[in-house]
Scaffold this motif. Structure first.
Motif, PDB file in Angstrom:
ATOM      1  N   VAL A  15       0.804  -1.058   0.033  1.00 36.20           N
ATOM      2  CA  VAL A  15      -0.128   0.028  -0.009  1.00 36.20           C
ATOM      3  C   VAL A  15       0.848   0.769   0.136  1.00 36.20           C
ATOM      4  O   VAL A  15       0.526   2.645  -1.032  1.00 36.20           O
ATOM      5  CB  VAL A  15      -0.635  -0.096   1.369  1.00 36.20           C
ATOM      6  N   GLN A  19       1.183   4.495  -3.385  1.00 30.90           N
ATOM      7  CA  GLN A  19      -0.139   5.172  -3.266  1.00 30.90           C
ATOM      8  C   GLN A  19       0.917   6.756  -2.188  1.00 30.90           C
ATOM      9  O   GLN A  19       1.909   6.668  -1.685  1.00 30.90           O
ATOM     10  CB  GLN A  19      -1.004   5.460  -2.354  1.00 30.90           C
ATOM     11  N   THR A 253      -7.737  -2.018   1.969  1.00 25.63           N
ATOM     12  CA  THR A 253      -8.105  -0.838   1.386  1.00 25.63           C
ATOM     13  C   THR A 253      -7.664  -1.492   0.330  1.00 25.63           C
ATOM     14  O   THR A 253      -8.092  -0.437  -1.454  1.00 25.63           O
ATOM     15  CB  THR A 253      -7.429  -0.415   1.544  1.00 25.63           C
ATOM     16  N   ARG A 257     -10.246   0.535  -3.671  1.00 25.95           N
ATOM     17  CA  ARG A 257      -8.912   0.538  -5.160  1.00 25.95           C
ATOM     18  C   ARG A 257      -9.449   0.039  -5.955  1.00 25.95           C
ATOM     19  O   ARG A 257      -9.870   0.388  -7.159  1.00 25.95           O
ATOM     20  CB  ARG A 257      -7.691   0.879  -4.718  1.00 25.95           C
ATOM     21  N   LYS A 262     -15.287   4.371  -1.862  1.00 29.46           N
ATOM     22  CA  LYS A 262     -14.721   4.455  -0.696  1.00 29.46           C
ATOM     23  C   LYS A 262     -15.270   3.662   0.516  1.00 29.46           C
ATOM     24  O   LYS A 262     -16.496   3.272   0.572  1.00 29.46           O
ATOM     25  CB  LYS A 262     -14.580   6.204  -0.305  1.00 29.46           C
ATOM     26  N   LEU A 287      -6.068   4.690   7.824  1.00 31.99           N
ATOM     27  CA  LEU A 287      -7.204   5.689   6.573  1.00 31.99           C
ATOM     28  C   LEU A 287      -6.150   7.075   5.988  1.00 31.99           C
ATOM     29  O   LEU A 287      -6.982   7.393   5.050  1.00 31.99           O
ATOM     30  CB  LEU A 287      -8.513   5.804   8.265  1.00 31.99           C
ATOM     31  N   ASN A 290      -4.315   6.421   3.163  1.00 34.29           N
ATOM     32  CA  ASN A 290      -5.205   6.447   2.341  1.00 34.29           C
ATOM     33  C   ASN A 290      -6.415   6.851   2.251  1.00 34.29           C
ATOM     34  O   ASN A 290      -7.238   6.428   1.573  1.00 34.29           O
ATOM     35  CB  ASN A 290      -4.932   4.301   2.379  1.00 34.29           C
ATOM     36  N   ALA A 293      -8.955   6.118  -0.566  1.00 28.05           N
ATOM     37  CA  ALA A 293      -9.827   5.769  -0.535  1.00 28.05           C
ATOM     38  C   ALA A 293     -11.110   4.721   1.075  1.00 28.05           C
ATOM     39  O   ALA A 293     -11.204   4.157   1.588  1.00 28.05           O
ATOM     40  CB  ALA A 293      -9.220   4.070   0.091  1.00 28.05           C
ATOM     41  N   TRP A 294     -10.904   5.925   2.003  1.00 31.68           N
ATOM     42  CA  TRP A 294     -11.821   5.980   2.902  1.00 31.68           C
ATOM     43  C   TRP A 294     -12.011   7.174   3.353  1.00 31.68           C
ATOM     44  O   TRP A 294     -11.712   8.624   3.336  1.00 31.68           O
ATOM     45  CB  TRP A 294     -11.095   5.701   4.467  1.00 31.68           C
TER      46      TRP A 294
END
Length: 347
Positions: A15, A19, A253, A257, A262, A287, A290, A293-294
């Motif tokens: 991850v 990102q 997560t 993606r 989300k 969270l 990322n 995504a959240w």
């Protein structure tokens, strides 16, 4: 144990490597529990209670900007497929107004686990269309209020994923049918646990089946729950599974993606043990790191009636703040970016 640590490290690396740094998530808050207590004939402040002004002000002052507000479906709608109770609806609206007056977004949460009384949704006693009926009536009362989100159901657990998907889609269709464009949070079945999101049980996995959510205006996100005790129930002491819980969030997560959607961490928590505080920091860091995504999180839980000995309790006591708060990345005075965190899409 070494295998779990290796997997955890690998997931973190994947991850992190894929990102760029992102801003914090939009919403950081708490579940204010109490209105889900008691039966349909309960007496307010004897059998159930809504959050007080004092409690709301305390958590707003800590920098929280969202409250997941559990309530009783049976008391709000004493008879299926019938009008909502005017008395209970007024109580719910008063609580929402109290929260909004303190700058809080409210996540409405029928806290029923996929049941009405003792009947599971999808049975003759609680048919799927009754669930859609609840949301048609409730959505009409809060339609297009930008600081009110719709959480379809707390932790449906005894329903195959394929059956739950149909129910969720029916409820979303009902919400949109009354013109409500509010953001909808869709849980999975099997308590919506992040750790079991990909588990292929009868009826399919949440990871496969819940990709089939249908929303005519595409304004929904997925709700996950995750605890750090050994069975991920949130009812045991200690946080022996803290690394596994963080790894589960990293895993979903990646799934978010894949789907281009989300997520929202609707429940998580731990005791005052230092290992739990460290675990809370690790989970919420996933969270914030990322935030593409959240949407955010709501800690479980607080409320005037929670005893001081309750494991996950963050209601303040005469001794002051509970230790778990130090594990949450709160920033008093922080306001979410209105454009980035918009919950009502343009008409």
């Amino acid at each position: 144990m070494s295998t779990m640590r290796s997997l955890f490290a690998a997931l973190v690396a994947v991850v992190a490597a894929t990102q760029p740094a992102a801003a914090d998530v939009c919403y950081k808050g708490v579940n204010l529990s109490g209105a889900e207590y008691g039966d349909r004939d309960g007496v307010e402040n004897l059998n159930f209670t809504y959050p007080s002004e004092k409690t709301v002000a305390y958590f707003a002052g800590k920098g929280m900007n969202i409250v997941r507000l559990p309530f009783s479906w049976e008391r709000l709608q004493p008879t299926l497929n019938s009008p909502l109770s005017a008395v209970e609806l007024d109580r719910l609206k008063a609580a929402v107004l109290r929260l909004r007056d303190h700058g809080m977004t409210v996540l409405l949460d029928p806290h029923s686990f996929g049941y009405y009384d003792k009947a599971r949704l999808g049975t003759p006693e609680a048919p799927a269309f009754a669930f859609a009926d609840l949301w048609i009536r409730l959505a009409a009362e809060f339609a297009n209020e930008p600081d009110v989100l719709f959480g379809l159901m707390n932790e449906p657990y005894d329903i195959p994923a394929t059956e739950w998907l149909d129910m969720a889609n029916g409820a979303i269709s009902g919400i949109r049918s009354v013109g409500a464009r509010n953001l909808v949070l869709v849980p999975g079945t099997r308590w919506s646990g992040a750790h079991g999101w990909r588990a292929d049980d009868p009826g399919g996995s949440n990871a496969d089946v819940m990709r089939g959510v249908k929303d005519p205006i595409d304004n929904y996100a997925y709700e996950f729950h995750q605890y750090m005790d050994p069975d991920s129930s949130g009812t045991k002491g200690g946080c022996a599974a803290a690394d596994a819980a963080t790894a589960a969030l990293i895993d979903v997560t990646a799934w978010l993606r894949e789907t281009g959607k989300k997520g929202f961490l609707g429940e998580f928590g731990g005791s005052q043990d230092q290992a739990c505080v460290v675990g809370l920091k690790a989970m919420t860091a996933v969270l914030d790191d990322n935030a593409d995504a959240w949407l955010g999180f709501s800690y479980w839980a607080a409320g005037e009636w929670w005893p001081e000995t309750e494991i996950n309790n963050v209601q303040p006591t005469g001794k002051g703040d509970r230790k778990q708060l130090s594990g949450l990345p709160l920033k008093p005075g922080r306001k979410p970016d209105a454009a980035a965190c918009a919950t009502i899409p343009p008409a």
